[in-house]
Design a protein around this motif. Structure first.
Motif, PDB file in Angstrom:
ATOM      1  N   GLY A  15     -13.069 -12.014  46.059  1.00 33.20           N
ATOM      2  CA  GLY A  15     -13.151 -12.580  44.721  1.00 33.20           C
ATOM      3  C   GLY A  15     -12.444 -13.898  44.506  1.00 33.20           C
ATOM      4  O   GLY A  15     -12.471 -14.432  43.401  1.00 33.20           O
ATOM      5  N   SER A  16     -11.836 -14.455  45.531  1.00 29.46           N
ATOM      6  CA  SER A  16     -11.078 -15.695  45.324  1.00 29.46           C
ATOM      7  C   SER A  16     -11.942 -16.952  45.389  1.00 29.46           C
ATOM      8  O   SER A  16     -11.516 -18.016  44.961  1.00 29.46           O
ATOM      9  CB  SER A  16      -9.945 -15.800  46.350  1.00 29.46           C
ATOM     10  OG  SER A  16     -10.461 -15.908  47.662  1.00 29.46           O
ATOM     11  N   GLY A  22     -17.794 -15.938  41.648  1.00 28.22           N
ATOM     12  CA  GLY A  22     -18.848 -16.029  40.642  1.00 28.22           C
ATOM     13  C   GLY A  22     -19.128 -14.685  39.990  1.00 28.22           C
ATOM     14  O   GLY A  22     -19.299 -14.594  38.769  1.00 28.22           O
ATOM     15  N   VAL A  23     -19.170 -13.633  40.793  1.00 22.42           N
ATOM     16  CA  VAL A  23     -19.380 -12.281  40.272  1.00 22.42           C
ATOM     17  C   VAL A  23     -18.208 -11.886  39.369  1.00 22.42           C
ATOM     18  O   VAL A  23     -18.401 -11.363  38.263  1.00 22.42           O
ATOM     19  CB  VAL A  23     -19.546 -11.270  41.425  1.00 22.42           C
ATOM     20  CG1 VAL A  23     -19.480  -9.839  40.923  1.00 22.42           C
ATOM     21  CG2 VAL A  23     -20.854 -11.518  42.160  1.00 22.42           C
ATOM     22  N   ALA A  24     -16.985 -12.143  39.829  1.00 19.06           N
ATOM     23  CA  ALA A  24     -15.797 -11.797  39.043  1.00 19.06           C
ATOM     24  C   ALA A  24     -15.788 -12.528  37.707  1.00 19.06           C
ATOM     25  O   ALA A  24     -15.501 -11.927  36.660  1.00 19.06           O
ATOM     26  CB  ALA A  24     -14.534 -12.112  39.830  1.00 19.06           C
ATOM     27  N   LEU A  25     -16.117 -13.802  37.725  1.00 16.64           N
ATOM     28  CA  LEU A  25     -16.131 -14.584  36.491  1.00 16.64           C
ATOM     29  C   LEU A  25     -17.197 -14.066  35.526  1.00 16.64           C
ATOM     30  O   LEU A  25     -16.941 -13.908  34.328  1.00 16.64           O
ATOM     31  CB  LEU A  25     -16.359 -16.068  36.804  1.00 16.64           C
ATOM     32  CG  LEU A  25     -16.356 -17.021  35.612  1.00 16.64           C
ATOM     33  CD1 LEU A  25     -15.032 -16.957  34.856  1.00 16.64           C
ATOM     34  CD2 LEU A  25     -16.640 -18.440  36.088  1.00 16.64           C
ATOM     35  N   ALA A  26     -18.373 -13.778  36.031  1.00 15.11           N
ATOM     36  CA  ALA A  26     -19.452 -13.250  35.178  1.00 15.11           C
ATOM     37  C   ALA A  26     -19.054 -11.908  34.569  1.00 15.11           C
ATOM     38  O   ALA A  26     -19.289 -11.667  33.378  1.00 15.11           O
ATOM     39  CB  ALA A  26     -20.744 -13.119  35.984  1.00 15.11           C
ATOM     40  N   LEU A  46      -5.123 -18.864  42.112  1.00 15.23           N
ATOM     41  CA  LEU A  46      -5.933 -19.895  41.455  1.00 15.23           C
ATOM     42  C   LEU A  46      -7.162 -19.283  40.797  1.00 15.23           C
ATOM     43  O   LEU A  46      -7.523 -19.647  39.671  1.00 15.23           O
ATOM     44  CB  LEU A  46      -6.357 -20.966  42.460  1.00 15.23           C
ATOM     45  CG  LEU A  46      -5.270 -21.918  42.929  1.00 15.23           C
ATOM     46  CD1 LEU A  46      -5.793 -22.811  44.057  1.00 15.23           C
ATOM     47  CD2 LEU A  46      -4.777 -22.768  41.777  1.00 15.23           C
ATOM     48  N   ALA A  47      -7.800 -18.354  41.477  1.00 18.68           N
ATOM     49  CA  ALA A  47      -8.989 -17.703  40.923  1.00 18.68           C
ATOM     50  C   ALA A  47      -8.637 -16.895  39.671  1.00 18.68           C
ATOM     51  O   ALA A  47      -9.356 -16.935  38.667  1.00 18.68           O
ATOM     52  CB  ALA A  47      -9.639 -16.810  41.975  1.00 18.68           C
ATOM     53  N   ALA A  58      -7.745 -10.735  34.501  1.00 19.70           N
ATOM     54  CA  ALA A  58      -7.861 -10.660  35.955  1.00 19.70           C
ATOM     55  C   ALA A  58      -6.515 -10.351  36.596  1.00 19.70           C
ATOM     56  O   ALA A  58      -5.466 -10.673  36.046  1.00 19.70           O
ATOM     57  CB  ALA A  58      -8.403 -11.971  36.510  1.00 19.70           C
ATOM     58  N   GLN A  59      -6.592  -9.746  37.759  1.00 21.23           N
ATOM     59  CA  GLN A  59      -5.424  -9.381  38.556  1.00 21.23           C
ATOM     60  C   GLN A  59      -5.740  -9.698  40.016  1.00 21.23           C
ATOM     61  O   GLN A  59      -6.867  -9.509  40.459  1.00 21.23           O
ATOM     62  CB  GLN A  59      -5.153  -7.886  38.387  1.00 21.23           C
ATOM     63  CG  GLN A  59      -4.148  -7.304  39.333  1.00 21.23           C
ATOM     64  CD  GLN A  59      -4.048  -5.778  39.198  1.00 21.23           C
ATOM     65  OE1 GLN A  59      -4.510  -5.195  38.245  1.00 21.23           O
ATOM     66  NE2 GLN A  59      -3.446  -5.153  40.190  1.00 21.23           N
TER      67      GLN A  59
END
Length: 83
Positions: A15-16, A22-26, A46-47, A58-59
């Motif tokens: 996920g970084s 992109g999946v994490a952000l969505a 940073l992510a 987020a974690q």
């Protein structure tokens, strides 16, 4: 788009950056609390910060998917942090 995923938690491996990020952000934009798993702590932070700046939750979890014990620990971390 509303996927009715609010108040859920997702573990996003890789996920970084790239597709994983992109999946994490969505997911975060849909109200999902995302736990980003990757090997590089600096890239993970940073992510996480980028997702938080976009209004998401987020974690970061540092682990190598080749290490089954580390993966077990990561899953336990996600479960422990899930409300």
């Amino acid at each position: 788009m509303n996927l009715s995923l609010e108040n859920r938690t997702a573990l996003v491996c890789g996920g970084s950056s790239g597709l994983g990020f992109g999946v994490a952000l969505a997911l975060a934009k849909e109200g999902v609390r995302v736990c980003l798993l990757a090997r590089n702590p600096a890239k993970l932070e940073l992510a996480v910060e980028r997702i938080r700046q976009a209004g998401g939750d987020a974690q970061a979890i540092v682990a190598d998917l080749n290490d089954s014990a580390a993966l077990d620990t990561a899953i336990q971390q996600v479960r422990a942090s899930t409300p």
